[in-house]
Structures are given as structure tokens and as C-alpha cells.
Design an enzyme around this catalytic site. Structure first.
Site, PDB file in Angstrom:
ATOM      1  N   ASP A 232       0.842  -1.192   0.000  1.00 43.97           N
ATOM      2  CA  ASP A 232       0.000   0.000   0.000  1.00 43.97           C
ATOM      3  C   ASP A 232       0.877   1.242   0.000  1.00 43.97           C
ATOM      4  O   ASP A 232       2.038   1.200   0.394  1.00 43.97           O
ATOM      5  CB  ASP A 232      -0.885   0.024   1.249  1.00 43.97           C
ATOM      6  CG  ASP A 232      -2.015  -0.998   1.155  1.00 43.97           C
ATOM      7  OD1 ASP A 232      -2.330  -1.430   0.027  1.00 43.97           O
ATOM      8  OD2 ASP A 232      -2.560  -1.363   2.208  1.00 43.97           O
ATOM      9  N   TYR A 298       4.506  -9.256   7.140  1.00 47.99           N
ATOM     10  CA  TYR A 298       4.212  -7.864   7.498  1.00 47.99           C
ATOM     11  C   TYR A 298       4.526  -7.636   8.959  1.00 47.99           C
ATOM     12  O   TYR A 298       4.374  -8.546   9.786  1.00 47.99           O
ATOM     13  CB  TYR A 298       2.731  -7.551   7.300  1.00 47.99           C
ATOM     14  CG  TYR A 298       2.241  -7.729   5.886  1.00 47.99           C
ATOM     15  CD1 TYR A 298       2.189  -6.646   5.018  1.00 47.99           C
ATOM     16  CD2 TYR A 298       1.820  -8.978   5.419  1.00 47.99           C
ATOM     17  CE1 TYR A 298       1.729  -6.802   3.722  1.00 47.99           C
ATOM     18  CE2 TYR A 298       1.365  -9.146   4.129  1.00 47.99           C
ATOM     19  CZ  TYR A 298       1.319  -8.058   3.279  1.00 47.99           C
ATOM     20  OH  TYR A 298       0.868  -8.214   2.004  1.00 47.99           O
ATOM     21  N   TYR A 370      -5.503  -9.535   2.569  1.00 43.95           N
ATOM     22  CA  TYR A 370      -5.623  -8.136   2.994  1.00 43.95           C
ATOM     23  C   TYR A 370      -5.399  -8.054   4.503  1.00 43.95           C
ATOM     24  O   TYR A 370      -6.205  -8.572   5.276  1.00 43.95           O
ATOM     25  CB  TYR A 370      -7.002  -7.574   2.654  1.00 43.95           C
ATOM     26  CG  TYR A 370      -7.284  -7.431   1.178  1.00 43.95           C
ATOM     27  CD1 TYR A 370      -6.624  -6.461   0.422  1.00 43.95           C
ATOM     28  CD2 TYR A 370      -8.213  -8.241   0.545  1.00 43.95           C
ATOM     29  CE1 TYR A 370      -6.906  -6.297  -0.930  1.00 43.95           C
ATOM     30  CE2 TYR A 370      -8.489  -8.088  -0.811  1.00 43.95           C
ATOM     31  CZ  TYR A 370      -7.831  -7.121  -1.541  1.00 43.95           C
ATOM     32  OH  TYR A 370      -8.106  -6.968  -2.875  1.00 43.95           O
TER      33      TYR A 370
END
Ligand SMILES: [Zn+2]
Ligand SMILES: [Zn+2]
Length: 412
Positions: A232, A298, A370
Site C-alpha cells: 500500500d 508484514y 488483505y
């Protein structure tokens, strides 16, 4: 009809140069030029008919009007058109006026010739040989550096310079930078007050930060970044970086020192973005990069509305480990992506520390999971979610990608 009768019939259409006469039999016998075939057939026919030898004027040839006797001139025009462009391999193409192609095809069908060669093929080959002889460069049918197109009707040469590709990994240390250039939403790239007449929604992108020095170094027209997925805009890309391939369009230089280019890119990007370049590659690598299902790790900072004890929090995370998540296209991207439900697995998830009453979490997910929605639940569109398990509102305060592992690297 025997071959001598065929020659006689062909000569009946009009003056035919040796190139064009020979080319009607161009796929017969080897190691001959069409001109040699044509001369031999002309003489054989003259001997058979007991006629005097007649050497034709190429310029009056009814098929090519002498073009095939001017291949040296064409080669010189090609070399002129390629002036200032670095290349080691080339390919010649020819645009033949329709009338010319139709003339020879008419003879093929009138006489049912079995082994003719089209004019285009002889032109490509003969001009290619001449360019090779004059430059010492090699013709390459599959992956030429440059393609020169001869336009016989216009008498011009058009040059296409094929792209070069190099691969590497990029790190993004600053939030707010998109991976690739976005057109301004207000003017769609035309330039307006909102975008300060740049036509861009964001001043910089990873693509441009890497591409600008590359365009200059390659003296190229454009640089396109192909990434193994994307993070993102507000996420950083840390760790060993994200694999990418850079496509340099229409480079006038090709043999650069990539180590020097890497240093130039990193200096110009000034710590906002950095690259490690791996080496030269090709378009195939772009396809495998795009089809590759990269697993990603992440690091996120999670905020819980109200508080959760560390034990509650860890227990909730454990319930997501190894679980397949059903995610309907998130609201935040629903304006540009199709609305559908997809399933992705959480391969690993764990808490690595706290910051005030927030939690640091590391997540490894299948490509396409996501992460923000995994935490927030996206109003029930993602299930299960951390918020759902805790029974409280939860959100991601910051997100960084810390590892991108492609399937190739897993040996899958
Ligand atoms: Zn001719
Ligand atoms: Zn604008």
C-alpha cells in the site's frame, strides 16, 4: 510445364531482373542467391531457345523496379537511421507496397509455382547481409536489439529499439509513495491546478525514483517498473526488499555498468527508496514475476478499542494461525476492484512486543491476503478477523512489509 517453360512464361509478363526471376524459384537448391538462380535460368532458357543473351536493365524490372539491385543503398540508409544507437544485434523488416506483392503472387498462382520466395524475404536477407558486412553486427531473428523497417513505397527506414530489462529488489523507507505513477484524479494526467500541472496524484513513485536515473543513464524514452506484487502507499517495504524488473524503453545505450547505476539510483533516491540490482534479465522474467505467488511477511502496529490483556490478545492471534480467511473485496479498494470473495491463508501470526497499549504483530500471509481487514474485519466483510475474535474494534495503525519471498525462492 518444365522449368524452362516456366521461365519463358515469366519473362512474357515483362522485363524481369535476375533477382526477381530467380526468386520465383527461390526455395529450389541451396547456397545460391536469387540473382545467381535468375542468371542461370535466363541463360538456360536462352540456350534452349537458341536466342542471344540479353542482360536486363534492373530499373525496368516489372516486379521490383530495380529495388533489389539497391540493397547496398538500403543498408546505408539503415546504418544512418541507427546512428547514435548502441546495438549488437539487429533485424531487418520490409513493408512492401500491396501492388508489388500482388504482382508476384499473381504469377505464382497463374503458373502454379511451387517454390517461390516473397520479395520481402529476399529484401530482409540481402539488406541484412549488407548491414552485417558494413557494421560487423549480427542479424538476430528472435531477440534483436534493434529492428529496422524498410518502407519500399516511401523510401524510408523506421527504427524500433527493443527494451532492456534488469532485475533487483527495492526497499521503500518512506510512507506515502505509491509503487507506480498515478495520474491526477482531477485531470486524469492532463495537468491542472490541483496537481500543480504535473498530471500526477503523487509527486513521486518507486517507479520514478528508480526510473529517473535509469532513463538518463540509458538515454531512454521511459522506464516501467514490474513488481512482484505491491505494498500500500502508506506501507513501507523493509527487510531484503521486493523483487522487481525494470523495463527500459527505447534505450540508446545498452551496455551499462549496473553497479554504477545502482549507486546512482540510491544516491538520487536519498534514503526514501533504495535498490539492490541483481543483473540483466528479459521479458520472460516479468511474466514469472507477475504470476508468482509471493508469500509476504508484514509487521503491523495494532490498536484495540478499549483494552485487551496481553493474554487475551495472544490467544486471539493464535486462533488466526493457519486459518483460511474469507475476504470480500475491501471497501477501501472496492471503487477500483471487482467485488468478490476470496480465500487466503494466514501462514503465521504472532505478537512481537507492545508500544504503550498497542501491539506489534508479525503476519505471514498467502499472496493477496488483505492485512488491514484481517485485523479490522472490514464491517464483517472479512471473516474471521481479529476484531471479531476479540469482540472489539481493532485497527492497523502502521504497516510495513518486511519480507517478500517468491515461490522460486521457496523452490516450489
Ligand atoms: Zn526485380
Ligand atoms: Zn491534475
Amino acid at each position: 510445364m518444365d522449368i524452362i517453360q516456366e521461365v519463358e512464361a515469366i519473362l512474357g509478363y515483362g522485363d524481369t531482373c535476375n533477382h526477381c526471376l530467380g526468386r520465383f524459384f527461390g526455395k529450389r537448391s541451396f547456397s545460391l542467391t536469387n540473382e545467381e538462380r535468375g542468371r542461370a535460368l535466363r541463360i538456360a532458357h536462352e540456350i534452349a531457345a537458341n536466342e542471344p543473351h540479353h542482360e536486363p536493365d534492373p530499373d525496368s524490372c516489372w516486379v521490383c523496379a530495380g529495388e533489389l539491385s539497391r540493397t547496398e543503398d538500403w543498408a546505408k540508409r539503415v546504418i544512418e537511421a541507427l546512428d547514435g544507437i548502441e546495438f549488437s544485434t539487429f533485424l531487418i523488416g520490409t513493408k512492401v507496397p500491396p501492388l508489388v506483392a500482388e504482382s508476384e503472387e499473381m504469377v505464382w498462382s497463374d503458373l502454379s509455382l511451387r517454390d517461390p520466395e516473397p520479395l520481402k524475404a529476399e529484401m530482409n536477407r540481402e539488406v541484412g547481409k549488407a548491414v552485417s558486412a558494413l557494421t560487423g553486427k549480427t542479424a538476430d531473428l528472435k531477440k534483436p536489439d534493434v529492428v529496422a523497417i524498410l518502407d519500399l513505397g516511401e523510401g524510408t527506414v523506421e527504427v524500433q529499439v527493443n527494451p532492456v530489462f534488469f532485475s533487483g529488489r527495492y526497499m521503500k523507507y518512506e510512507r506515502g509513495i505509491p509503487q507506480t505513477h498515478w495520474d491526477c484524479r482531477a485531470c486524469r494526467g492532463a495537468g491542472c491546478e490541483k496537481c500543480d500541472f504535473t498530471g500526477k496524484q503523487y509527486a513521486d513513485s518507486v517507479e520514478e525514483l528508480i526510473g529517473r536515473p535509469a532513463i538518463e543513464a540509458f538515454d531512454a524514452e521511459n522506464a516501467v517498473l514490474h513488481g512482484a506484487g505491491r505494498e500500500d502507499i502508506d506501507a513501507r517495504m523493509l527487510g531484503s526488499g521486493r523483487p522487481f524488473v525494470m523495463e527500459i524503453e527505447a534505450p540508446r545505450k545498452r551496455s551499462l555498468d549496473l553497479a554504477a547505476l545502482e549507486a546512482e539510483i540510491n544516491q538520487a533516491a536519498d534514503g526514501r527508496v533504495a535498490v539492490h540490482l541483481d543483473g540483466w534479465t528479459d521479458r520472460k522474467m516479468v511474466q514469472s514475476l507477475k504470476s508468482d505467488k509471493a508469500h509476504k511477511k508484514y509487521r503491523i502496529l495494532v490498536e484495540i478499542d478499549g483494552s485487551a490483556t496481553p493474554d487475551e490478545f495472544r490467544t486471539a492471534l493464535d486462533q488466526l494461525k493457519g486459518v483460511t480467511i474469507r475476504q470480500r473485496t475491501p471497501l477501501r479498494v472496492s471503487h477500483r476492484r471487482a467485488d468478490k470473495v476470496r480465500e487466503r491463508r494466514v501462514l503465521d501470526i504472532g505478537c512481537t512486543g507492545t508500544e504503550g497499549d498497542r501491539y506489534w504483530v508479525e503476519v505471514v500471509g498467502e499472496a493477496g491476503l488483505y492485512i488491514k481487514e484481517l485485523v479490522s474485519g472490514d464491517g464483517g466483510r472479512t471473516q474471521p478477523s481479529l476484531a471479531q475474535i476479540l469482540g472489539r474494534t481493532a485497527s492497523v495503525v502502521s504497516l510495513d512489509v518486511v519480507l517478500v519471498k517468491t515461490a522460486n525462492e521457496y523452490g516450489e
